[in-house]
Scaffold this motif. Sequence first.
Motif, mmCIF file in Angstrom:
data_model
loop_
_atom_site.group_PDB
_atom_site.id
_atom_site.type_symbol
_atom_site.label_atom_id
_atom_site.label_comp_id
_atom_site.label_asym_id
_atom_site.label_seq_id
_atom_site.Cartn_x
_atom_site.Cartn_y
_atom_site.Cartn_z
ATOM 1 N N GLY A 291 1.991 -5.259 -7.593
ATOM 2 C CA GLY A 291 1.695 -6.136 -8.715
ATOM 3 C C GLY A 291 2.940 -6.873 -9.139
ATOM 4 O O GLY A 291 4.062 -6.471 -8.819
ATOM 5 N N ARG A 292 2.746 -7.939 -9.851
ATOM 6 C CA ARG A 292 3.842 -8.724 -10.416
ATOM 7 C C ARG A 292 3.397 -9.263 -11.765
ATOM 8 O O ARG A 292 2.218 -9.546 -11.988
ATOM 9 N N ARG A 293 4.365 -9.416 -12.654
ATOM 10 C CA ARG A 293 4.037 -10.015 -13.948
ATOM 11 C C ARG A 293 3.798 -11.519 -13.815
ATOM 12 O O ARG A 293 4.285 -12.155 -12.889
ATOM 13 N N GLU B 285 3.022 -2.927 -25.514
ATOM 14 C CA GLU B 285 3.776 -1.702 -25.227
ATOM 15 C C GLU B 285 3.804 -1.388 -23.732
ATOM 16 O O GLU B 285 4.234 -0.302 -23.327
ATOM 17 N N GLY B 286 3.352 -2.317 -22.920
ATOM 18 C CA GLY B 286 3.249 -2.064 -21.478
ATOM 19 C C GLY B 286 1.790 -1.992 -21.076
ATOM 20 O O GLY B 286 0.884 -1.996 -21.919
ATOM 21 N N TYR B 287 1.569 -1.946 -19.766
ATOM 22 C CA TYR B 287 0.192 -1.944 -19.266
ATOM 23 C C TYR B 287 0.157 -1.203 -17.937
ATOM 24 O O TYR B 287 0.772 -1.644 -16.962
ATOM 25 N N GLU B 288 -0.517 -0.061 -17.900
ATOM 26 C CA GLU B 288 -0.628 0.737 -16.679
ATOM 27 C C GLU B 288 0.726 0.843 -15.985
ATOM 28 O O GLU B 288 1.664 1.368 -16.536
ATOM 29 N N ALA B 289 0.844 0.257 -14.797
ATOM 30 C CA ALA B 289 2.080 0.390 -14.026
ATOM 31 C C ALA B 289 3.143 -0.633 -14.426
ATOM 32 O O ALA B 289 4.204 -0.693 -13.814
ATOM 33 N N PHE B 290 2.878 -1.434 -15.474
ATOM 34 C CA PHE B 290 3.780 -2.523 -15.836
ATOM 35 C C PHE B 290 4.650 -2.160 -17.036
ATOM 36 O O PHE B 290 4.222 -1.443 -17.941
ATOM 37 N N GLN B 291 5.844 -2.722 -17.045
ATOM 38 C CA GLN B 291 6.709 -2.639 -18.210
ATOM 39 C C GLN B 291 6.192 -3.585 -19.287
ATOM 40 O O GLN B 291 5.347 -4.437 -19.020
ATOM 41 N N PRO B 292 6.691 -3.459 -20.523
ATOM 42 C CA PRO B 292 6.247 -4.379 -21.579
ATOM 43 C C PRO B 292 6.563 -5.831 -21.242
ATOM 44 O O PRO B 292 7.562 -6.137 -20.579
ATOM 45 N N SER B 293 5.727 -6.723 -21.710
ATOM 46 C CA SER B 293 5.988 -8.156 -21.555
ATOM 47 C C SER B 293 7.205 -8.540 -22.387
ATOM 48 O O SER B 293 7.493 -7.924 -23.415
ATOM 49 N N ASN B 294 7.934 -9.555 -21.936
ATOM 50 C CA ASN B 294 9.117 -9.975 -22.697
ATOM 51 C C ASN B 294 9.241 -11.485 -22.753
ATOM 52 O O ASN B 294 8.930 -12.193 -21.799
ATOM 53 N N LEU B 295 9.675 -11.957 -23.919
ATOM 54 C CA LEU B 295 9.961 -13.365 -24.147
ATOM 55 C C LEU B 295 11.473 -13.513 -24.205
ATOM 56 O O LEU B 295 12.142 -12.820 -24.980
ATOM 57 N N GLU B 296 12.020 -14.424 -23.390
ATOM 58 C CA GLU B 296 13.464 -14.646 -23.370
ATOM 59 C C GLU B 296 13.775 -16.101 -23.663
ATOM 60 O O GLU B 296 13.333 -17.003 -22.950
ATOM 61 N N ILE C 283 8.247 -16.418 -20.728
ATOM 62 C CA ILE C 283 7.579 -15.138 -20.966
ATOM 63 C C ILE C 283 7.160 -14.556 -19.625
ATOM 64 O O ILE C 283 6.488 -15.219 -18.832
ATOM 65 N N ARG C 284 7.586 -13.334 -19.347
ATOM 66 C CA ARG C 284 7.080 -12.578 -18.200
ATOM 67 C C ARG C 284 6.105 -11.549 -18.766
ATOM 68 O O ARG C 284 6.496 -10.699 -19.574
ATOM 69 N N PHE C 285 4.847 -11.643 -18.360
ATOM 70 C CA PHE C 285 3.809 -10.881 -19.038
ATOM 71 C C PHE C 285 2.966 -10.063 -18.066
ATOM 72 O O PHE C 285 2.752 -10.451 -16.925
ATOM 73 N N ASN C 286 2.515 -8.932 -18.562
ATOM 74 C CA ASN C 286 1.673 -8.030 -17.781
ATOM 75 C C ASN C 286 0.200 -8.360 -18.009
ATOM 76 O O ASN C 286 -0.128 -9.282 -18.769
ATOM 77 N N PRO C 287 -0.720 -7.624 -17.379
ATOM 78 C CA PRO C 287 -2.144 -7.970 -17.509
ATOM 79 C C PRO C 287 -2.747 -7.790 -18.896
ATOM 80 O O PRO C 287 -3.937 -8.073 -19.085
ATOM 81 N N ALA C 288 -1.958 -7.350 -19.875
ATOM 82 C CA ALA C 288 -2.464 -7.324 -21.251
ATOM 83 C C ALA C 288 -2.692 -8.732 -21.793
ATOM 84 O O ALA C 288 -3.358 -8.915 -22.809
ATOM 85 N N HIS C 289 -2.125 -9.709 -21.111
ATOM 86 C CA HIS C 289 -2.247 -11.112 -21.533
ATOM 87 C C HIS C 289 -2.658 -11.968 -20.347
ATOM 88 O O HIS C 289 -2.495 -11.576 -19.189
ATOM 89 N N THR D 256 7.707 -4.290 -10.487
ATOM 90 C CA THR D 256 8.887 -4.924 -11.061
ATOM 91 C C THR D 256 9.215 -6.228 -10.335
ATOM 92 O O THR D 256 8.696 -6.512 -9.258
ATOM 93 N N GLY D 257 10.125 -6.997 -10.938
ATOM 94 C CA GLY D 257 10.601 -8.209 -10.289
ATOM 95 C C GLY D 257 9.962 -9.461 -10.854
ATOM 96 O O GLY D 257 9.230 -9.437 -11.844
ATOM 97 N N GLY D 258 10.263 -10.577 -10.193
ATOM 98 C CA GLY D 258 9.766 -11.869 -10.650
ATOM 99 C C GLY D 258 8.362 -12.141 -10.158
ATOM 100 O O GLY D 258 7.556 -11.240 -9.954
ATOM 101 N N THR D 259 8.070 -13.403 -9.918
ATOM 102 C CA THR D 259 6.747 -13.787 -9.433
ATOM 103 C C THR D 259 6.792 -13.989 -7.927
ATOM 104 O O THR D 259 7.849 -14.125 -7.333
#
Length: 384
Positions: free
Chosen positions: A177-179, A222-233, A257-263, A326-329
Motif C-alpha cells: 500500500g501507499r498513501r 490516528e492512522g489506518y490499519e497498516a498505515f501511519q497517520p496522515s500528515n500535512l506539511e 498532504i500524504r494521507f491514508n485510506p481514512a480520507h 511506507t514511502g511516497g506514491t
Amino acid sequence: MSAVDPVSLTRDLIRKPSVTPADEGAMDLVQGKLEKLGFACRRMKFEDIENLYARRGTEGPNLCFAGHTDVVPTGPTGAWSSDPFAAEVVEGVVIGRGAVDMKGGIACWIAAVSQTLAEGDVPGSLSFLITGDEEGRATHGTKLVVEQLLAEGERIDACVVGEPSSLQVLGDTIKIGRRGSLNVWITVTGKQGHVAYPERGANPIPVLLDLMKRLNDRRLDEGYEAFQPSNLELTTFDVGNTATNVIPGQATGRFNIRFNPAHTGQSLMDWISEEARAAEAASGQKVEVEFLHSGDAFLTQEGPFTTAIQDAVEAELGIRPEASTTGGTSDARFIRAICPVLELGLVGQTMHQIDERVSEADLHSVTRVYRRVIQTFFDRFAPA
C-alpha cells in the motif's frame, strides 16, 4: 530463445537519458526486447508521453509487471563520480541515473521472463505496463493506460510493480500500500498600500498565515490499519515583496498532504475549500485554492497473492519480506483499479541521489527472485 542479461540491459537503459518527460529511445529498447520474446506490443502515447502495454498469451491468469522508464534529473553532473548516463561499472557496481529507480527493475523482470520462457511457456499470460510519466505529474502515463485497458475489457489478474521496495537489504520489504498525495496552493489577494497607512491597504499575509495555521493544526487521523497517520506539511510561503514600506497585494502558500485510506483526495479538498471560503468571508479578501491530486491511498489486503510473493522471496533469498505501506506514491495507486498490486524490487537507498547505483550481484539476485515469483504465481493461480 536466448536469455537476457539483466546487467547489460540495465546499462543500455541507463544510457537512454529519459528524464521526464523525455523518452530518448528507452521505450523502443524495451519494446525491441519484448518483441524478441514473443510479446505483442502496443504503444499508447498520450500527449508527449510514451507508454507501452505488451502481452504474451491470450489465456488467464495474466500476471503483469509495471514500471517506468523515466527518471528524475541528475542534479549537478560534476558531483557524480562518472557521467550519470554512461552506466559505468566500478568494482561490480553499476552507476547511473535510474539504476534502481527503476531501469534495473525493468531489466531484471525482462531477464526473468526470458529465462522462464527458455524452459517453456507459462499456463496463462505475461504482460508489461511501462510508462514514461511516473516521476513527473503522472497525468498521461499509467493512469490513462489503465483507464484505456478497463474500457477495452482487458483483464489483468495481478501486478508486480518493480519499484525499489527493499529498504536495507534485498528482499526485506514489499509494499502492499501507499498513501495518497495532495498538493495545495492557496493565494490570498488583498490590496497593496503604504505601511504607514494600513487603513488604505489590505494585508493578505495575516489572512494566509491564519488559514494555514488552522489547516496545519488539525490532526487528520490516528492512522489506518497498516498505515501511519496522515500528515500535512507546509512547503513554502511566497510574497515577492522586496520593499520594507509596502503592504503586499498578494501572498501564496503551499503544502502537501500524504494521507491514508481514512480520507480521499476529494474529502480533503472539500475540507480545505470550506476553510478557504470561511477565511474569505471573515477577511473580505479573495482566497483562491488550487489542487493537484496525485492519487488516493491504496491497500492490497494480505492474502494469497501477497503470501505467494513473500514465499517466493523467502525461497530464493532466505528472508521473508515485511509487508509495508511506507514511502511516497507510486503508479500502483492507478493499477489497483484493475487488479491486486504490490511492489517488489531492488534496494532503494540511492534512488534520486548523486551516484545512484546498484550492484551486479543484486541485479542477478532480483532476476532470480522475479523468476521464482513468476513460477510461484502460475503454480498457485493457473487452472489445474
